[in-house]
Design a protein around this motif. Structure first.
Motif, short mmCIF file in Angstrom:
data_model
loop_
_atom_site.label_atom_id
_atom_site.label_comp_id
_atom_site.label_asym_id
_atom_site.label_seq_id
_atom_site.Cartn_x
_atom_site.Cartn_y
_atom_site.Cartn_z
N GLN A 69 0.85 -1.22 0.00
CA GLN A 69 0.00 0.00 0.00
C GLN A 69 0.87 1.25 0.00
OE1 GLN A 69 -2.66 -0.31 3.28
NE2 GLN A 69 -3.92 -1.95 2.36
N THR A 70 1.96 1.27 0.71
CA THR A 70 2.86 2.44 0.75
C THR A 70 3.47 2.68 -0.61
OG1 THR A 70 3.37 1.91 3.06
CG2 THR A 70 4.89 3.38 1.92
N LEU A 71 3.88 1.65 -1.28
CA LEU A 71 4.45 1.79 -2.63
C LEU A 71 3.40 2.38 -3.60
CD1 LEU A 71 6.51 -1.52 -2.95
CD2 LEU A 71 7.43 0.80 -2.75
N LYS A 72 2.18 1.96 -3.43
CA LYS A 72 1.10 2.43 -4.32
C LYS A 72 0.88 3.91 -4.12
CE LYS A 72 -3.65 1.41 -5.66
NZ LYS A 72 -4.86 0.62 -5.39
N ARG A 73 0.88 4.45 -2.89
CA ARG A 73 0.68 5.85 -2.62
C ARG A 73 1.86 6.65 -3.13
NH1 ARG A 73 -1.40 4.24 2.48
NH2 ARG A 73 0.63 4.74 3.41
N ASP A 74 3.05 6.15 -2.96
CA ASP A 74 4.23 6.87 -3.50
C ASP A 74 4.16 7.00 -5.00
OD1 ASP A 74 5.18 7.08 -0.89
OD2 ASP A 74 6.55 5.37 -1.03
N LYS A 75 3.70 5.99 -5.63
CA LYS A 75 3.59 6.02 -7.08
C LYS A 75 2.54 7.04 -7.51
CE LYS A 75 3.12 2.96 -11.07
NZ LYS A 75 2.84 1.58 -11.56
N GLU A 76 1.45 7.09 -6.80
CA GLU A 76 0.39 8.04 -7.13
C GLU A 76 0.88 9.46 -6.93
OE1 GLU A 76 -2.95 6.98 -4.77
OE2 GLU A 76 -3.51 5.27 -6.04
N LYS A 77 1.61 9.73 -5.88
CA LYS A 77 2.14 11.08 -5.63
C LYS A 77 3.12 11.50 -6.71
CE LYS A 77 1.78 11.06 -0.61
NZ LYS A 77 2.51 11.08 0.65
N LYS A 78 3.84 10.56 -7.18
CA LYS A 78 4.79 10.87 -8.24
C LYS A 78 4.08 11.24 -9.52
CE LYS A 78 8.93 9.02 -10.40
NZ LYS A 78 9.81 7.86 -10.57
N ASN A 79 3.02 10.57 -9.86
CA ASN A 79 2.27 10.84 -11.08
C ASN A 79 1.44 12.12 -10.94
OD1 ASN A 79 3.32 8.54 -12.32
ND2 ASN A 79 1.66 7.26 -11.57
N ASN A 80 1.02 12.51 -9.78
CA ASN A 80 0.16 13.69 -9.59
C ASN A 80 0.84 14.59 -8.57
OD1 ASN A 80 -1.89 15.51 -9.57
ND2 ASN A 80 -3.43 14.13 -8.75
N PRO A 81 1.64 15.59 -9.06
CA PRO A 81 2.36 16.46 -8.14
C PRO A 81 1.45 17.34 -7.34
CG PRO A 81 3.05 16.81 -10.45
CD PRO A 81 2.02 15.84 -10.53
N TRP A 82 0.26 17.63 -7.78
CA TRP A 82 -0.65 18.48 -7.03
C TRP A 82 -1.00 17.88 -5.68
CZ3 TRP A 82 -1.24 23.18 -8.81
CH2 TRP A 82 -1.01 23.39 -10.13
N LEU A 83 -0.86 16.63 -5.68
CA LEU A 83 -1.19 15.98 -4.39
C LEU A 83 -0.17 16.35 -3.30
CD1 LEU A 83 -2.22 12.42 -5.58
CD2 LEU A 83 -3.73 14.21 -4.75
N CYS A 84 1.06 16.67 -3.76
CA CYS A 84 2.11 17.02 -2.80
C CYS A 84 1.92 18.43 -2.29
CB CYS A 84 3.48 16.92 -3.47
SG CYS A 84 3.91 15.27 -3.99
N THR A 85 1.42 19.41 -3.13
CA THR A 85 1.26 20.77 -2.66
C THR A 85 0.14 20.86 -1.67
OG1 THR A 85 -0.14 21.25 -4.56
CG2 THR A 85 2.19 21.72 -4.78
N GLU A 86 -0.80 20.05 -1.87
CA GLU A 86 -1.91 20.11 -0.91
C GLU A 86 -1.38 19.72 0.43
OE1 GLU A 86 -4.94 17.53 -2.32
OE2 GLU A 86 -5.51 18.80 -3.95
#
Length: 434
Positions: free
Chosen positions: A417-434
């Motif tokens: 599950q942690t690997l999956k979230r890291d992958k999603e954050k990498k593909n969608n940078p907006w998720l990091c600014t939030e």
């Protein structure tokens, strides 16, 4: 025919025949005298009396010499007999004199058994002589005879009566020795008191059955003087080795503030009478009486105890060999009887011991069986407990394994599950600014 019967017939057939001339056997008395003088003589005196009665002084006075001896300490718990032997020479006659003193006699508080050591000593001398007689190879002609020939019993000059100790002791000794009672230190009481004292002593001796030595009156040459002297018993004596000048002579005497007592003056004491009777007239009779009367009584009693007799149940003479054989057979019979009794006793004890050992063995076996069963029960309990523990360990291991498996599975799921979230954050940078 028995030897005793032959001897009896020979004695009965003795005849008296005259001699045609001088033969010479009339010199036998001279031969006997010469032989006796060459061999010498022995005489043994026992002095019995309480401490301080002048026993040693009287012996010195009697034999006109000074006997050297160690002084007694009188600290012993009982009576002790001390024997001293001296070689005396007078003219061509030798005398081996033995003086036995009773050290500590009358010193004890309890005087009940004071006479016993004296009796034992006298019996010991008789026994020694008897043992010498019974030897196969005897040497009696050179044997030193230590039997007591005369007992001088010293009586304290109380002037009243005999002490119970004196009566008991003399009564016990009169069958074993020749007793001559003497009043010691007789100058301590007056003449009238002394006369009454002598009568009192004689009366008490007779009433108590005490047999004192009587000077013999069967010999005509000494019958008169011995008969007279028997009436003077007990002798009242004084002893002294000190010589004083009386008149123109030196005489044995005792000096007092009130005067002088002469030892050899018959008006003063009976010392001269005692010396005459004891040494100069009756010494050989005392030796003979000791052997023929006192020793023979002891010897007869001892041999009778050993089983020897003069006659058999039919009043016929008994020879020594027959007596010995009869006693030997009796002894062997008793020995065999005792041996059989001991054998039976031994067998009985062995059986008892075997029974005890078997019983002990049985008890040991029972104890071993109990311990063995107890051991087996304990072993079974331990095995059961071990099995239970093994089952618990196995169950614990199984649970542990299951827990570890579940934990590993959970860890793997969380990682994905942690690997999956890291992958999603990498593909969608907006998720990091939030």
């Amino acid at each position: 025919m028995a030897a005793t019967d032959i001897a009896r017939q020979v004695g009965e057939g003795c005849r008296t025949v005259p001699l045609a001339g001088h033969v010479g056997f009339d010199s036998l008395p001279d031969q006997l005298v010469n032989k006796s003088v060459s061999q010498g003589f022995c005489f043994n005196i026992l002095c019995v009396g309480e401490t301080g009665l002048g026993k040693s002084t009287l012996m010195d006075t009697l034999f006109n010499t000074k006997f050297e001896g160690e002084p007694a300490t009188h600290t012993q718990p009982g009576v002790q007999l001390r024997s001293n032997t001296y070689d005396l020479q007078e003219s061509n006659v030798g005398l081996k004199l033995t003086i036995v003193s009773t050290v500590g006699f009358g010193d004890q508080i309890n005087k009940e058994d004071s006479y016993k050591p004296i009796m034992e000593f006298i019996d010991a001398q008789f026994e020694a002589y008897l043992q010498e007689e019974l030897k196969i190879r005897r040497v009696l002609h050179t044997y030193h005879d230590s039997r007591i020939h005369a007992c001088l019993y010293f009586i304290a000059p109380t002037g009243h009566s005999l002490k119970s100790l004196d009566l008991v002791t003399m009564k016990k000794l009169d069958s074993k020795v020749n007793i001559i009672p003497i009043i010691a230190k007789s100058d301590a009481i007056s003449k009238s008191e002394l006369t009454k004292f002598k009568i009192k002593i004689t009366s008490e001796l007779v009433s108590n059955g005490v047999q004192i030595y009587q000077f013999p009156t069967d010999d005509e040459s000494v019958a008169e003087i011995n008969g007279t002297m028997n009436a003077h018993l007990p002798f009242a004596v004084i002893g002294s080795t000190e010589e004083l000048k009386i008149g123109n002579k030196m005489m044995k005497a005792r000096q007092y503030p009130w005067g002088t007592v002469q030892v050899e003056n018959e008006a003063h004491c009976d010392f001269v009478k005692l010396r005459e009777m004891l040494i100069r007239i009756n010494m050989e009779d005392l030796r003979e009486q000791t052997h023929s009367r006192h020793y023979e009584l002891y010897r007869r009693c001892k041999l009778e105890e050993m089983g020897f007799k003069d006659t058999d149940p039919d009043s016929k003479p008994f020879s020594l060999q027959e007596t010995y054989e009869a006693k030997r057979n009796e002894f062997l019979g008793e020995l065999q009887k005792k041996e059989e009794e001991m054998r039976q006793m031994f067998v009985q004890r062995v059986k008892e011991k075997e029974a005890e050992l078997k019983e002990a063995e049985k008890e040991l076996h029972e104890k071993f069986d109990r311990l063995k069963k107890l051991h087996q029960d304990e072993k079974k309990k331990l095995e059961d407990k071990k099995k239970s523990l093994d089952d618990e360990v196995n169950a614990f291991k199984q649970r542990k394994t299951a827990a570890e498996l579940l934990q590993s599975q959970g860890s793997q799921a969380g990682g994905s599950q942690t690997l999956k979230r890291d992958k999603e954050k990498k593909n969608n940078p907006w998720l990091c600014t939030e």
